[in-house]
Enzyme design. Sequence first.
Site, short mmCIF file in Angstrom:
data_model
loop_
_atom_site.label_atom_id
_atom_site.label_comp_id
_atom_site.label_asym_id
_atom_site.label_seq_id
_atom_site.Cartn_x
_atom_site.Cartn_y
_atom_site.Cartn_z
N ARG A 259 1.17 -0.96 -0.14
CA ARG A 259 -0.23 0.04 -0.48
C ARG A 259 0.67 1.64 0.14
O ARG A 259 0.96 2.19 0.98
CB ARG A 259 -0.68 -0.26 0.90
CG ARG A 259 -2.02 -1.01 1.20
CD ARG A 259 -3.12 -1.16 2.27
NE ARG A 259 -4.12 -1.87 1.36
CZ ARG A 259 -5.34 -1.91 2.28
NH1 ARG A 259 -5.12 -1.40 3.52
NH2 ARG A 259 -6.00 -2.72 1.94
N ASP B 142 -3.04 -1.67 -7.49
CA ASP B 142 -3.50 -2.43 -6.20
C ASP B 142 -4.51 -3.12 -6.77
O ASP B 142 -6.09 -2.54 -7.20
CB ASP B 142 -3.83 -1.27 -5.59
CG ASP B 142 -3.82 -1.89 -3.98
OD1 ASP B 142 -4.73 -3.27 -4.37
OD2 ASP B 142 -4.18 -0.84 -2.90
N SER C 117 -8.21 -3.17 -4.09
CA SER C 117 -8.17 -1.58 -3.85
C SER C 117 -9.75 -1.34 -5.50
O SER C 117 -10.82 -0.76 -5.21
CB SER C 117 -7.35 -0.44 -4.00
OG SER C 117 -6.74 -0.20 -2.75
N TYR D 236 -3.69 -0.69 7.21
CA TYR D 236 -4.50 -1.87 7.26
C TYR D 236 -4.76 -1.81 8.80
O TYR D 236 -4.10 -1.92 9.48
CB TYR D 236 -3.82 -3.06 7.66
CG TYR D 236 -3.73 -3.57 6.38
CD1 TYR D 236 -5.26 -4.64 5.04
CD2 TYR D 236 -2.84 -3.50 4.85
CE1 TYR D 236 -4.95 -4.91 4.04
CE2 TYR D 236 -2.83 -3.97 4.24
CZ TYR D 236 -3.51 -5.06 3.51
OH TYR D 236 -4.33 -4.91 1.77
P1 NAD Z 1 -9.59 -3.39 4.54
O1 NAD Z 1 -10.58 -4.07 3.32
O2 NAD Z 1 -8.08 -4.49 4.91
O3 NAD Z 1 -10.61 -3.20 5.98
C1 NAD Z 1 -12.15 -2.63 5.74
C2 NAD Z 1 -12.38 -1.28 6.22
O4 NAD Z 1 -12.89 -2.10 8.30
C3 NAD Z 1 -10.83 -0.57 7.29
O5 NAD Z 1 -11.17 0.62 6.86
C4 NAD Z 1 -10.26 -0.96 8.30
O6 NAD Z 1 -10.52 -0.18 9.57
C5 NAD Z 1 -12.18 -1.67 9.07
N1 NAD Z 1 -12.08 -2.24 9.93
C6 NAD Z 1 -11.00 -3.60 10.60
N2 NAD Z 1 -12.13 -4.43 11.97
C7 NAD Z 1 -12.57 -3.41 12.43
C8 NAD Z 1 -13.99 -3.55 13.03
N3 NAD Z 1 -13.93 -3.98 13.88
N4 NAD Z 1 -14.36 -2.18 13.21
C9 NAD Z 1 -15.18 -1.03 12.26
N5 NAD Z 1 -13.74 -1.22 10.49
C10 NAD Z 1 -12.69 -2.23 10.97
O7 NAD Z 1 -9.03 -2.28 3.90
P2 NAD Z 1 -8.87 -1.15 2.79
O8 NAD Z 1 -10.36 -1.47 2.44
O9 NAD Z 1 -8.36 -2.30 2.07
O10 NAD Z 1 -8.62 0.22 2.84
C11 NAD Z 1 -7.48 0.17 4.39
C12 NAD Z 1 -6.38 2.20 4.90
O11 NAD Z 1 -5.98 1.53 3.41
C13 NAD Z 1 -7.69 3.01 3.47
O12 NAD Z 1 -7.56 3.84 4.63
C14 NAD Z 1 -7.55 2.63 2.12
O13 NAD Z 1 -7.59 4.39 1.82
C15 NAD Z 1 -5.22 3.07 2.17
N6 NAD Z 1 -5.09 1.97 1.35
C16 NAD Z 1 -4.45 2.71 0.66
C17 NAD Z 1 -3.45 1.97 -0.39
C18 NAD Z 1 -2.44 2.61 -1.25
O14 NAD Z 1 -1.72 4.25 -1.01
N7 NAD Z 1 -1.54 2.34 -2.02
C19 NAD Z 1 -4.24 1.05 -1.24
C20 NAD Z 1 -5.32 0.41 -0.40
C21 NAD Z 1 -6.07 1.44 -0.04
#
Ligand code: NAD
Length: 404
Positions: free
Chosen positions: A126, A134, A137, A234
């Site tokens: 990430r 990604d 995503s 994460y």
């Molecule tokens: P994910 O699929 O791992 O999880 C989805 C969401 O569930 C996350 O926001 C997580 O905090 C939340 N979560 C986990 N346990 C929880 C709980 N018990 N109660 C409530 N919420 C809970 O996450 P994702 O969609 O892949 O994204 C996570 C972060 O990473 C985001 O901020 C996203 O913007 C970022 N991201 C950045 C990049 C990059 O910079 N290349 C790529 C992908 C995601």
Amino acid sequence: MSSEVTGLTIGVVREHRDGERRVAMTPAALAPLLKAGARVVIEQGAGEPAGFSDQAFAEKGAEIVGRSDAIAARVLLRVQVDQDAVAGTHPGQIVIGLATPLAGVPTVKDIAERGATLFAMELVPRTTRAQAMDALSSQANIAGYKAVLLAAGELPKMFPLLTTAAGTLPPARVLVVGAGVAGLSAIATARRLGALVEAYDVRPAVKEEVESLGARFVELPLDTGQEGGGSGAYAQQMSEETLRKQQELLSKTVAGSDVVITTAQVQGAKAPVIVSTAMVDQMTPGSVIVDLAAEQGGNCEVTVEGQTIDHGGVKVIGPTNVPSSIPTHASLVYAKNVVNLLQLMLHDGLIDLDVDDDIVRGTLVARDGEIVHARVREVYGLPVAAAPAPAPPAPESGTEEVPA
Ligand code: NAD
């Protein structure tokens, strides 16, 4: 490890998993590979479930071949790297796809044992540079959108506020739990449909993003220990006790929602249970839950993977492989992700696995007959220290021929 691109063949097969309609290549994504001098061979009909005809591929310069010729390619691009992918893999072949490398499935070990090099799209780091590769995503974005449509299709109400001559209809109340990529996409979609949206996430850092989409961020007086988890991070696994407290604090908001969309994941672990059966019992009959974490065990206790459960009039939907239900767009972005990753390995007319590159190293699961990724080795109970240290790539024969 490098080889002449001249004669390099990149193969794409039709996916065989039940319900999988995506394809790992699209006509629009071919150009950079052809420009690099590669032949791209596509199994006849591979793109059809996603809406891409053989003719469309051929017009953009790909060759349409039988399945065995596509599988024999030096580089094999897939959506699902599952048991179906194992049979044709061979030493020296590079396989790229979604391989669930942290799930401990036999496929990863089997591919490694056959001497192929495996890259798992789930392991793309990430980082800003890796964003264009990604796949988690790009696919989560689509899943978040579709989750809202699934909910809207089941809800016996409309989403927007309507003021009509026959009276005023209030907007639907939607709660999105987990405001990562899928959650933010769900929030945006529900807002576009006119719903009143609330969202909750254990990472308080996402509050601003949630509010910028026009939703209210639900703040709970709960120490989740995730304060440092800003964008890109994460979520960490939380204790049973914290999760129980979370359920308690969230139950009133859940009970007052017409639609709950759950998207919470913890990488490499079972999804946290956020909506208990008791919380579903408190919802109004007719309400809908769409659990996007159904394949990882579900965020709702009532969820059954692949089914819609009627729990006292509340519909609990546990969809699987949601991106595949929008296969054209899911394939368009997935193929771009894969091509962008592959381009990191094409240097000066050579396939060059530069393991000093954090993205190449981070996604490389297996090489030279063994699993080399430290976290994946841990999952398979292999000693982490035995993984070969990153080394400069050694030259290899410059042809398509498979080493003995
Ligand atoms: P994910 O699929 O791992 O999880 C989805 C969401 O569930 C996350 O926001 C997580 O905090 C939340 N979560 C986990 N346990 C929880 C709980 N018990 N109660 C409530 N919420 C809970 O996450 P994702 O969609 O892949 O994204 C996570 C972060 O990473 C985001 O901020 C996203 O913007 C970022 N991201 C950045 C990049 C990059 O910079 N290349 C790529 C992908 C995601």
